[in-house]
Design a protein around this motif. Structure first.
Motif, short mmCIF file in Angstrom:
data_model
loop_
_atom_site.label_atom_id
_atom_site.label_comp_id
_atom_site.label_asym_id
_atom_site.label_seq_id
_atom_site.Cartn_x
_atom_site.Cartn_y
_atom_site.Cartn_z
N GLY A 192 0.81 -1.21 0.00
CA GLY A 192 0.00 0.00 0.00
C GLY A 192 0.85 1.26 0.00
O GLY A 192 0.46 2.27 -0.61
N GLU A 193 2.01 1.21 0.66
CA GLU A 193 2.91 2.36 0.65
C GLU A 193 3.43 2.63 -0.76
O GLU A 193 3.54 3.78 -1.19
N TYR A 194 3.78 1.56 -1.47
CA TYR A 194 4.21 1.72 -2.86
C TYR A 194 3.07 2.32 -3.69
O TYR A 194 3.28 3.25 -4.48
N ALA A 195 1.87 1.76 -3.53
CA ALA A 195 0.72 2.22 -4.32
C ALA A 195 0.42 3.69 -4.04
O ALA A 195 0.05 4.45 -4.96
N ALA A 196 0.62 4.12 -2.80
CA ALA A 196 0.37 5.52 -2.45
C ALA A 196 1.33 6.46 -3.15
O ALA A 196 1.03 7.65 -3.34
N ARG A 197 2.51 5.94 -3.56
CA ARG A 197 3.48 6.75 -4.31
C ARG A 197 3.30 6.60 -5.82
O ARG A 197 4.13 7.07 -6.60
N GLY A 198 2.24 5.91 -6.21
CA GLY A 198 1.98 5.72 -7.62
C GLY A 198 2.77 4.60 -8.24
O GLY A 198 2.91 4.53 -9.47
N VAL A 199 3.31 3.69 -7.42
CA VAL A 199 4.11 2.57 -7.90
C VAL A 199 3.35 1.28 -7.66
O VAL A 199 2.89 1.02 -6.54
N ALA A 200 3.19 0.48 -8.69
CA ALA A 200 2.59 -0.85 -8.55
C ALA A 200 3.73 -1.86 -8.55
O ALA A 200 4.31 -2.16 -9.60
N PRO A 201 4.11 -2.39 -7.40
CA PRO A 201 5.33 -3.19 -7.31
C PRO A 201 5.16 -4.63 -7.78
O PRO A 201 4.06 -5.18 -7.81
N THR A 202 6.29 -5.24 -8.12
CA THR A 202 6.37 -6.68 -8.32
C THR A 202 6.71 -7.30 -6.98
O THR A 202 7.67 -6.88 -6.32
N VAL A 203 5.92 -8.29 -6.57
CA VAL A 203 6.09 -8.90 -5.25
C VAL A 203 6.40 -10.38 -5.42
O VAL A 203 5.65 -11.11 -6.08
N ALA A 204 7.51 -10.82 -4.84
CA ALA A 204 7.89 -12.23 -4.84
C ALA A 204 7.73 -12.78 -3.44
O ALA A 204 8.20 -12.17 -2.47
N VAL A 205 7.06 -13.92 -3.31
CA VAL A 205 6.85 -14.55 -2.01
C VAL A 205 7.54 -15.90 -2.00
O VAL A 205 7.17 -16.81 -2.76
N LEU A 206 8.56 -16.04 -1.17
CA LEU A 206 9.26 -17.32 -1.01
C LEU A 206 8.45 -18.19 -0.06
O LEU A 206 8.19 -17.81 1.08
N GLY A 207 8.06 -19.37 -0.51
CA GLY A 207 7.15 -20.20 0.26
C GLY A 207 5.71 -19.84 -0.03
O GLY A 207 4.86 -19.85 0.85
#
Length: 381
Positions: A206-221
């Protein structure tokens, strides 16, 4: 004043009124004492007697849930010829609780959580609980005074969920959540055990989105409990792309069928080059990497899989934080590293909402619960 329990106890008598109770539980610390006294999580032994100080709550225990890292260590220690000796695991858990007055694995330092029924409430308790409430504790068993009275006779030692009878004590500054009526209590316990993970992922994305950035998220496991919830939370919070990393083909098939990740890759989270290459092949490096696996050695691989200026969230109790910090320094990696401490305001509500609203998450949890009931589940987080 204390709330008395009519059941006799064999514990040594001590005047409860000799010390003022502490909302963080200092009055329950038996070792160390004096100038060396510490908070309950770091203590060697706690007073688990059932009598209450005025701001405490006593829970009649129904089920313990050992955290994944702790159970994996215990099961590994007591594996013979490829088979877990459940009786030996049970005996060690009983010994830990009897010796320490809490369930804290001496190797991993971690504990788990529990569900039960509120049995008694001190007159000054701020937790808002009432006698008869069915609750899940949202604080670690590693700091919760605990006594087991049934010898764990209903547990075969082959799963993280432990049917148990006994009592636990919550301090004035503890956390507990009333169990929802619409979910199986053991399913709710599974969810609440890892509810800090999706809540923090939701906040960070949500912090990224608030800056106008849609992040790539990798989840290990990504096929595990905290991993599947983290993937769902990332997508709901505005991630542009989600990547699930799993160690075996069976988990890849499960996660691909769920649709929780935009891409699923097979990689050993302990392999620096292997993990980085796998994440890159799926659209990485990641802006946010979430470590939800319960094995050591994932720190530097996670760093290499994360973009400069990115964020790594460590949710595994197997994390070596010195290795993470020094590894980032040695790799000249400009990454923000966060310790998932298990608590974010509203974390239980966030996790339960995801289970209710994302059918794929609920299916994964129900499948895992069924597997644990049959004794065939793994112990990933």
């Amino acid at each position: 004043m204390i709330v008395s329990d009519p059941t006799p106890t064999a514990a040594p008598e001590r005047d409860h009124d000799a010390r003022v109770s502490s909302p963080v539980g200092l009055h329950r610390v038996l070792e160390p004492t004096g100038d060396a006294v510490t908070l309950p999580q770091a203590a060697q032994r706690l007073d688990a007697r059932p009598e209450l100080w005025d701001d405490e709550v006593r829970i009649a225990v129904d089920t313990l849930n050992l955290d994944a890292a702790s159970y994996r260590q215990l099961a590994g220690k007591h594996t013979r010829d490829g088979r877990v000796d459940g009786a030996a695991v049970r005996a060690e858990v009983l010994d830990i609780v009897a010796t320490r007055g809490k369930m804290q694995n001496p190797v991993t330092g971690s504990g788990g959580m529990l569900i039960g029924t509120v049995e008694a409430v001190g007159p000054d308790s701020p937790l808002g609980l009432a006698v008869g409430d069915r609750v899940a504790t949202l604080v670690s068993l590693s700091l919760t005074p605990l006594a087991v009275t049934d010898g764990l006779e209903r547990w075969d030692g082959l799963s993280e969920q432990v049917p148990a009878a006994g009592h636990a004590i919550l301090f004035g500054r503890s956390i507990a959540a009333t169990l929802p009526d619409d979910l199986d209590p053991h399913l709710a316990l599974m969810v609440m055990d890892v509810c800090g993970a999706p809540a923090l992922v939701e906040r960070v994305v949500g912090e990224y989105a608030a800056r106008g950035v849609a992040p790539t998220v990798a989840v290990l496991g990504g096929a595990g409990k905290s991993g599947s919830l983290s993937l769902a939370a990332a997508r709901a919070a505005g991630a542009a792309r989600t990547i699930g990393v799993v160690p075996v083909e069976r988990e890849r098939e499960v996660l691909e069928r769920s649709g929780l990740a935009d891409a699923v890759v097979l990689a050993d989270a302990r392999s620096p080059l292997g993990l980085a290459a796998a994440v890159e092949s799926a659209g990485g490096p990641a802006d946010v990497t979430v470590v939800c696996v319960d094995v050591p050695g994932c720190e530097q691989p996670a760093i290499l899989a994360t973009a400069q200026g990115g964020t790594i969230i460590f949710f595994s109790m197997a994390t070596n934080f010195a290795a993470a910090a020094l590894g980032a320094e040695g790799l000249a990696a400009d990454v923000r590293m966060l310790v998932g401490n298990g608590y974010v305001p509203g974390h239980a509500e966030t996790a339960l909402r995801l289970v209710r609203e994302v059918p794929a998450v609920r299916d994964l949890f129900e499948g895992r619960l069924a597997a644990e009931t049959s004794g065939s589940a793994g112990s990933d987080a």
